[in-house]
Scaffold this motif. Structure first.
Motif, short mmCIF file in Angstrom:
data_model
loop_
_atom_site.label_atom_id
_atom_site.label_comp_id
_atom_site.label_asym_id
_atom_site.label_seq_id
_atom_site.Cartn_x
_atom_site.Cartn_y
_atom_site.Cartn_z
N VAL A 1 0.85 -1.19 0.00
CA VAL A 1 0.00 0.00 0.00
C VAL A 1 0.88 1.24 0.00
O VAL A 1 1.76 1.37 0.85
CB VAL A 1 -0.91 0.02 1.25
CG1 VAL A 1 -1.78 1.27 1.24
CG2 VAL A 1 -1.76 -1.23 1.26
N LYS A 2 0.69 2.20 -0.97
CA LYS A 2 1.49 3.42 -1.06
C LYS A 2 0.85 4.51 -0.22
O LYS A 2 0.25 5.46 -0.70
CB LYS A 2 1.60 3.86 -2.51
CG LYS A 2 2.36 2.88 -3.39
CD LYS A 2 2.47 3.36 -4.80
CE LYS A 2 3.22 2.35 -5.66
NZ LYS A 2 3.32 2.78 -7.06
N THR A 3 0.90 4.28 1.09
CA THR A 3 0.35 5.25 2.04
C THR A 3 1.38 5.47 3.11
O THR A 3 2.45 4.88 3.11
CB THR A 3 -0.95 4.75 2.67
OG1 THR A 3 -0.64 3.56 3.40
CG2 THR A 3 -2.00 4.45 1.63
N LYS A 4 1.08 6.38 4.03
CA LYS A 4 1.96 6.59 5.15
C LYS A 4 2.08 5.29 5.95
O LYS A 4 1.17 4.48 5.98
CB LYS A 4 1.42 7.72 6.04
CG LYS A 4 1.45 9.06 5.34
CD LYS A 4 0.98 10.17 6.26
CE LYS A 4 1.04 11.52 5.54
NZ LYS A 4 0.58 12.60 6.40
N ARG A 5 3.21 5.12 6.65
CA ARG A 5 3.52 3.86 7.31
C ARG A 5 2.47 3.46 8.34
O ARG A 5 2.21 2.31 8.58
CB ARG A 5 4.90 3.96 7.95
CG ARG A 5 5.38 2.66 8.56
CD ARG A 5 6.81 2.74 8.95
NE ARG A 5 7.65 2.80 7.75
CZ ARG A 5 8.96 2.86 7.80
NH1 ARG A 5 9.58 2.90 8.96
NH2 ARG A 5 9.67 2.91 6.69
N LYS A 6 1.80 4.42 8.98
CA LYS A 6 0.84 4.09 10.05
C LYS A 6 -0.49 3.61 9.49
O LYS A 6 -1.33 3.12 10.21
CB LYS A 6 0.62 5.31 10.93
CG LYS A 6 1.85 5.67 11.75
CD LYS A 6 1.56 6.82 12.69
CE LYS A 6 2.77 7.15 13.53
NZ LYS A 6 2.53 8.27 14.46
N THR A 7 -0.75 3.78 8.19
CA THR A 7 -2.03 3.37 7.60
C THR A 7 -1.93 1.92 7.15
O THR A 7 -0.95 1.53 6.53
CB THR A 7 -2.36 4.27 6.40
OG1 THR A 7 -2.36 5.61 6.83
CG2 THR A 7 -3.70 3.92 5.80
N ALA B 1 12.02 -5.41 1.37
CA ALA B 1 11.18 -4.27 1.74
C ALA B 1 11.89 -2.98 1.40
O ALA B 1 13.11 -2.90 1.52
CB ALA B 1 10.86 -4.33 3.22
N PRO B 2 11.20 -1.90 0.92
CA PRO B 2 11.82 -0.59 0.66
C PRO B 2 12.30 0.05 1.95
O PRO B 2 11.78 -0.23 3.02
CB PRO B 2 10.70 0.23 0.01
CG PRO B 2 9.43 -0.40 0.49
CD PRO B 2 9.73 -1.86 0.64
N ILE B 3 13.30 0.99 1.80
CA ILE B 3 13.83 1.69 2.96
C ILE B 3 13.51 3.17 2.85
O ILE B 3 13.36 3.70 1.74
CB ILE B 3 15.36 1.48 3.08
CG1 ILE B 3 16.06 2.07 1.84
CG2 ILE B 3 15.71 0.03 3.26
CD1 ILE B 3 17.56 2.07 1.95
N PRO B 4 13.41 3.86 3.97
CA PRO B 4 13.12 5.31 3.93
C PRO B 4 14.28 6.05 3.25
O PRO B 4 15.44 5.75 3.45
CB PRO B 4 13.02 5.70 5.40
CG PRO B 4 12.78 4.42 6.14
CD PRO B 4 13.48 3.34 5.36
N THR C 1 10.50 9.59 0.68
CA THR C 1 9.99 8.50 -0.13
C THR C 1 10.55 7.19 0.42
O THR C 1 11.22 7.17 1.46
CB THR C 1 10.39 8.69 -1.61
OG1 THR C 1 9.77 7.65 -2.39
CG2 THR C 1 11.89 8.62 -1.79
N ALA C 2 10.27 6.06 -0.22
CA ALA C 2 10.84 4.76 0.13
C ALA C 2 11.29 4.08 -1.15
O ALA C 2 10.51 4.01 -2.12
CB ALA C 2 9.82 3.91 0.86
N VAL C 3 12.53 3.60 -1.18
CA VAL C 3 13.06 2.99 -2.38
C VAL C 3 13.85 1.74 -2.02
O VAL C 3 14.23 1.53 -0.85
CB VAL C 3 13.99 3.97 -3.15
CG1 VAL C 3 13.22 5.18 -3.62
CG2 VAL C 3 15.16 4.39 -2.28
#
Length: 580
Positions: free
Chosen positions: A16-22, A141-144, A194-196
């Motif tokens: 899901v491309k949302t903020k981490r808490k969602t 997993a992507p990283i900040p 972002t996260a990549v």
């Protein structure tokens, strides 16, 4: 057992491309069902199911008790759990299980899956290789991170923006040191969270090179604006101010008897801060030459034999005034010789300096000559009873100049310091006796009396020496004193003696051309210049009204005219104040 590979719908599931808490709970529920976890089951059942799966993971790591098909099925479930981790695995944490421990157990670093088709069957082999990644279809997993954006375009990704900021600042400092000016970048640099994938991170050196290559560098200069038009750009306001003051400087110097009341510019000059390319900035010396020198290219002329200022101005279709202005310090009475260089163009100054000066000087007041009759003397006899004496007056004037050339003169105060004394001449009224050859004594006496009243002595009453139009008066002209009056007349017009006297010079005299000087006695001398021909010679006595020369245009002349002067004790006075 979960079917493999997952169907098309299952492959479409992505983080899901949302903020981490969602957390997208619907997708988590879907994944839970795929792993055999019933969303309606109790909390303890979820925990048992997940715990059982974790045990299988432990077995999978050790390679004990699992056949190829069971190992492959377990790996599929581990993959799904890893996807749950991306979505927010912390929300599915079983009681008593620390999140970190669960995530660590899901990392299978020693499993490599290899399978191949042989005939109608499928043989699946599982090889355990220490240090290898999870099977080739697994995703990390992507990283900040932060995307570095220049004018809306991403030029790289970084985990830390501080090195990028430091590099930009260093680049700016280096440019300012090289240019010796304030530097600014026209583009904006942004850092967006972002996260990549870790492999997408850009090396800091690469980011720095890209920034330096793409940055539009501007310097903060100052435009000198003259009457609303940007004329030149210099490095700063101090330089602009210095240039303007340098242009004013030559006109700030006043003589001993002159007081500078005001100095200003005829144009509206302003300074405007501006971001510009470094290449458009002009250095101080070149900027000064541009503004002080004007915009018109200078043209020169070499004086030829027979040239006069008037003929040169006529030949090049400029006025005499323009020729004089182009050659400051040159007077129409100055001598020009073959080979001399004259400027033919008056530079159109971008800036004109206007000064207001107050100056004081003294001027002589001419005396008047009065005649009284004396019956004791013959009509051909006269004598001076009282010598005339000039008076003196003090004059204070306000002079307006532009670029050092006088434009206007206004008398502020005029005060008589010494009154003039009239000259009184007695003139006989008695008819002289007739003389005969038999009376040598009478003849001698008469001759002696005649010598005393010779026409070589002037009467003190002057008249205009020729007919014509006064084209230039006595006074200041082109920043210098014009010492006489100019009377325009055709070539060959007779020039007559303004008063009786004796010729003390007849010939060529530099800028005067052909010149006649007559001494009238009492320190009075008249000049007749630019003559075409001379009819008298040095030492000759002349009477008032006698033809002594003819109008011409010799010497430094603007055209056919007579330049007429009256000098008293060597000092020129206004001839029109003495002409009767």
């Amino acid at each position: 057992m979960i079917p493999w590979p997952p169907n098309k719908k299952e492959r479409m599931v992505s983080p899901v491309k949302t903020k981490r808490k969602t957390l997208n709970l619907t997708k988590v529920e879907q994944l839970s069902r795929k792993m055999g976890i019933d969303k309606k089951s109790s909390k303890s059942q979820n925990t048992i199911s997940m715990a059982g799966l974790l045990k299988k993971v432990d077995k999978l790591k050790s390679g004990v008790g699992l056949g190829p098909q069971k190992a492959l099925a377990s790996l599929k479930r581990v993959k799904e759990l890893q996807r749950i981790k991306v979505l927010g695995f912390k929300n599915l944490k079983p009681p008593g299980q620390p999140k970190k421990n669960i995530l660590e157990r899901l990392k299978i670093n020693t499993v490599f899956v290899r399978y191949a088709a042989i005939g109608a069957g499928i043989v699946v082999g599982v090889s355990l290789i220490t240090g290898a990644a999870l099977y080739n279809d697994a995703q990390q997993a992507p990283i900040p991170a932060f995307s570095v954006v220049l004018d809306g375009q991403v030029i790289g990704y970084t985990k830390d923006i501080k090195p990028v900021d430091a590099s930009v600042k260093q680049f700016k400092d280096e440019l300012e040191q090289d240019y010796n000016m304030d530097v600014s970048f026209s583009q904006s640099i942004e850092y967006l969270a972002t996260a990549v994938d870790e492999k997408q991170l850009t090396d800091i050196n690469t980011i720095n090179k890209q920034l330096k290559a793409s940055m539009d560098v501007k310097v903060r200069g100052v435009a000198i604006v003259i009457d609303g038009k940007e004329t030149v750009i210099v490095k700063d306001r101090a330089t602009a101010h210095s240039i303007i003051e340098g242009i004013k400087a030559p006109y700030k110097q006043a003589s001993k008897d002159t007081q500078l009341k005001e100095i200003k510019l005829a144009e509206d000059v302003r300074f405007k801060d501006k971001l510009v390319s470094y290449e458009t900035v002009t250095d101080k010396e070149d900027a000064y030459k541009l503004i002080a020198g004007g915009t018109e290219e200078q043209k020169t002329y070499e004086v030829q034999d027979g040239d006069t200022l008037w003929s040169i101005s006529k030949k090049h279709k400029i006025t005499l005034d323009e020729l004089m202005a182009a050659n400051r310090g040159l007077d129409e009475d100055d001598t020009i010789r073959p080979g001399d260089k004259l400027n033919l163009t008056v530079p159109k100054n971008l800036i004109n300096v206007v000064t207001k000066e107050v100056t004081s000087y003294t001027e002589s007041i001419p005396f008047e000559t009065k005649t009284q009759e004396d019956s004791s003397m013959y009509t051909n006899q006269s004598k001076v009873i009282t010598d005339g004496q000039e008076g003196v007056k003090g004059i204070t004037v306000e002079v307006i100049k532009q670029n050092g050339i006088e434009q206007q003169r206004v008398v502020i105060e005029e005060k008589v310091l010494k009154e003039p004394v009239d000259k009184v001449i007695a003139k006989g009224t008695k008819k002289p006796p007739e003389t005969t050859r038999k009376s040598p004594k009478t003849t001698k006496s008469s001759t002696k009396g005649t010598k005393k009243t010779t026409t070589a002595v002037g009467t003190g009453n002057f008249s205009l020496p020729t007919r014509g139009t006064i084209t230039s008066r006595f006074g200041m002209r082109w920043g210098k004193l014009h010492t006489g009056v100019d009377i325009g007349a055709p070539v060959g017009t007779p020039i007559r003696a303004s008063d009786s006297g004796r010729v003390i010079f007849a010939g060529w005299s530099g800028g005067y051309g052909k010149l006649v000087k007559i001494d009238h006695g009492g320190g009075k001398v008249t000049y007749y210049a630019h003559c075409s021909s001379i009819a008298v010679s040095k030492g000759q006595k002349v009477s008032k009204g006698q033809v002594i020369a003819r109008v011409g245009s010799t010497g430094n002349s603007t055209g056919p005219h007579l330049h007429f002067e009256i000098r008293i004790n060597g000092k020129p006075i206004n001839p029109l104040s003495r002409v009767r």
